[in-house]
Design an enzyme around this catalytic site. Structure first.
Site, PDB file in Angstrom:
ATOM      1  N   GLU A 322       0.821  -1.197   0.000  1.00 44.95           N
ATOM      2  CA  GLU A 322       0.000   0.000   0.000  1.00 44.95           C
ATOM      3  C   GLU A 322       0.865   1.262   0.000  1.00 44.95           C
ATOM      4  OE1 GLU A 322      -4.054  -0.790   1.862  1.00 44.95           O
ATOM      5  OE2 GLU A 322      -3.357   0.935   3.002  1.00 44.95           O
ATOM      6  N   HIS A 351       7.581 -26.846   0.692  1.00 47.94           N
ATOM      7  CA  HIS A 351       6.869 -27.926   0.001  1.00 47.94           C
ATOM      8  C   HIS A 351       5.723 -27.390  -0.840  1.00 47.94           C
ATOM      9  CE1 HIS A 351       9.130 -30.941   2.345  1.00 47.94           C
ATOM     10  NE2 HIS A 351       9.157 -29.948   3.225  1.00 47.94           N
ATOM     11  N   LYS A 465     -13.316   2.144  -1.632  1.00 43.40           N
ATOM     12  CA  LYS A 465     -14.151   2.464  -0.468  1.00 43.40           C
ATOM     13  C   LYS A 465     -15.369   3.281  -0.914  1.00 43.40           C
ATOM     14  CE  LYS A 465     -10.784   2.659   3.356  1.00 43.40           C
ATOM     15  NZ  LYS A 465     -10.309   3.414   4.504  1.00 43.40           N
TER      16      LYS A 465
HETATM   17  O1  PA5 Z   1      -3.010   1.827   5.813  1.00 50.02           O
HETATM   18  C1  PA5 Z   1      -4.109   2.304   5.619  1.00 50.02           C
HETATM   19  O2  PA5 Z   1      -4.305   3.532   5.659  1.00 50.02           O
HETATM   20  C2  PA5 Z   1      -5.317   1.431   5.319  1.00 50.02           C
HETATM   21  O3  PA5 Z   1      -4.977   0.107   5.215  1.00 50.02           O
HETATM   22  C3  PA5 Z   1      -6.346   1.590   6.427  1.00 50.02           C
HETATM   23  O4  PA5 Z   1      -5.776   1.191   7.650  1.00 50.02           O
HETATM   24  C4  PA5 Z   1      -7.598   0.763   6.146  1.00 50.02           C
HETATM   25  O5  PA5 Z   1      -8.129   1.088   4.903  1.00 50.02           O
HETATM   26  C5  PA5 Z   1      -8.646   0.998   7.223  1.00 50.02           C
HETATM   27  O6  PA5 Z   1      -8.938   2.358   7.327  1.00 50.02           O
HETATM   28  P1  PA5 Z   1      -9.613   2.978   8.599  1.00 50.02           P
HETATM   29  O7  PA5 Z   1      -8.706   2.762   9.760  1.00 50.02           O
HETATM   30  O8  PA5 Z   1      -9.770   4.417   8.293  1.00 50.02           O
HETATM   31  O9  PA5 Z   1     -10.916   2.272   8.787  1.00 50.02           O
END
Ligand code: PA5
Length: 503
Positions: A322, A351, A465
């Site tokens: 990410e 394996h 989202k």
């Molecule tokens: O790293 C990030 O920003 C994302 O993975 C968020 O943690 C994830 O989308 C969840 O978002 P939120 O904490 O706003 O619900």
């Protein structure tokens, strides 16, 4: 508890081990050093955020291990208040009488919690009361982290929980406070608690961890109206960099993990990552990862040889993907960047995956996680009569087999000129885990800088989202003059099944 440093071993990526075609030559190493050394003060500035004059409210992820208030707020909720000067004294902590802790969250609001639990509590923690007992003979709660919205999974859990609702604490974690998955889980449990127990029980049993600002987070707004207990996700810390904030610390402390030792490990790593290139594990790790990505090896496999570290590879996978999977514009062109992180587990995946790793394309960098001393060990029994060929295993420790298999796999990969790094843990404890987390967070910052991208945003996740909001019936404006209803229609056109293509 002993304070051992984790170490990064990087000889096996070098040309003298795997040859000039695939390894890093002396000249390339010197060039990498020249490129990365000047980034060290820049990254320190970026993650610690020394500003002049310093803004008190600013907390970038590098400050998390030093902010004493974070751990203090967490402990206050977990253990209660033992300060006679506090007006609420002597309030009982949430740990008291709590048999189950449920975390609702996703991505950065869940993976760190899971990784800490797998790393620092025993395998049978949830199942075996004896393994949940702390040094004061108190039983810690079981931990369940729901980072999905599979109805069959949650229903099965709720059926098992039954009347245990009043012995369960729910930690709803969402920085933005508006993630559909977490919001849905929260709304289910809110309804259940109020209707099956009472409004007061709901208030007693839910902890909302979210942004401090109710204009940014609807969860904060609800928490205020419903008078819930809350913890804060600091403003400048993105989800996947937030495990050392209340996001990861609350469930860890509830389950008996030494959060002070964890933060101490991160602080000590912070000293090491400010050193010059030759002594700086994050700078060297980043240089190596950057080199291989730009030299035909865009896949990065993390392979712990320890069950405890298995979910650290999962946490790393999100951090890497990410943060580093980004599009950038260079000379008028779109450039798509991003090493693909893969998690594997030694010996299990020997394996399953190693055939590909050795004979498939030479397009991967391998990072092993190795543990010298395991929390517990088991001796292998004698070979049965007539099975003398198994005698070589008899009397050996299982840890020796596991670590020899790591060496064997590394050797096999090196034979095929595949670059291998190892992160060495003398033992897995809160201190070494704190170091590891911080090392990889900072490595990610360095690699982001080398790629010339912003590792702290995730615009491509945001679209999914918003599309979910549209499909689930949200109304109003999505973007200037374009409504959620129109957006939902456009999504349906692209994703509805065309029967002509069903076979
Ligand atoms: O790293 C990030 O920003 C994302 O993975 C968020 O943690 C994830 O989308 C969840 O978002 P939120 O904490 O706003 O619900």
């Amino acid at each position: 508890m002993p304070k051992q440093e984790i170490k990064l071993y990087y000889n096996n990526v070098m040309a003298n081990v795997i040859g000039d075609e695939h390894g890093i030559t002396k000249k390339q190493w010197a060039d990498l050093k020249k490129k990365v050394q000047p980034l060290i003060p820049k990254i320190m500035e970026e993650i610690i955020g020394h500003e002049s004059p310093p803004k008190k409210t600013r907390t970038v992820y590098g400050l998390l291990p030093t902010k004493k208030k974070i751990a203090k707020d967490v402990r206050k909720l977990v253990d209660g208040i033992d300060d006679p000067d506090d007006p609420d004294y002597p309030k009982e902590g949430l740990k008291k009488g709590c048999e189950n802790l449920v975390v609702f969250g996703i991505g950065g609001s869940a993976l760190g919690n899971i990784a800490l639990q797998t790393a620092l509590n025993p395998y049978m923690y949830n199942m075996d009361e004896n393994q949940r007992e702390d040094k004061d003979k108190q039983t810690r709660p079981r931990l369940f982290v729901f980072d999905n919205v599979d109805p069959a999974q949650l229903k099965s859990f709720l059926n098992w929980l039954g009347g245990g609702l009043n012995k369960t604490v729910f930690n709803v974690i969402s920085k933005s406070g508006k993630t559909s998955e977490t919001a849905a889980q929260f709304m289910i449990i809110r309804d259940m608690l109020i209707n099956k127990l009472s409004k007061t029980d709901y208030q007693k049993r839910v902890v909302a961890t979210t942004d401090a600002d109710k204009k940014k987070s609807i969860l904060r707004k609800i928490a205020k109206t419903d008078e819930l207990q809350t913890l804060e996700v600091p403003d400048d810390v993105g989800g996947r960099f937030s495990v050392l904030s209340a996001v990861g610390l609350f469930s860890a402390a509830m389950c008996g993990i030494d959060i002070d030792f964890l933060l101490e490990g991160a602080r000590d790593m912070n000293t090491r990552i400010s050193e010059d290139f030759d002594k700086n594990p994050a700078a060297i790790n980043a240089a190596i990862n950057y080199h291989f990505y730009t030299h035909g090896k865009p896949i990065s496999v993390m392979m712990p040889y320890s069950y405890a570290l298995k979910d650290m590879a999962d946490w790393y996978r999100q951090l890497w993907a990410e943060s580093l999977g980004k599009v950038k514009f260079s000379a008028g062109n779109e450039v798509h960047i991003g090493p693909t992180p893969v998690k594997a587990l030694g010996v299990t995946d020997q394996h399953s995956q190693v055939q590909l790793y050795r004979e498939g394309p030479n397009d991967k960098l391998f990072t092993f996680l190795q543990v010298n001393n395991f929390e517990k060990d088991i001796k292998i029994g004698p070979a049965p009569d007539g099975a003398e060929e198994l005698g070589f295993l008899a009397g050996k420790n299982l840890s020796a087999l596991l670590n020899d298999e790591k060496k064997a796999t590394e050797y096999a990969l090196l034979t095929d000129k595949r670059p291998c790094l190892t992160v060495l843990f003398d033992r897995v404890n809160a201190y070494t885990i704190g170091q590891f987390i911080y090392l990889y967070e900072v490595t990610t910052s360095f690699v982001g800088a080398l790629f010339g991208i912003n590792p702290y945003d995730q615009p491509a996740v945001e679209l999914g989202k918003e599309a979910t909001f549209a499909l689930m019936g949200k109304t109003g404006d999505y973007e200037d003059g374009y409504t959620y209803e129109q957006f939902a229609g456009d999504i349906q056109i692209k994703t509805n099944v065309d029967k002509d293509f069903l076979v």
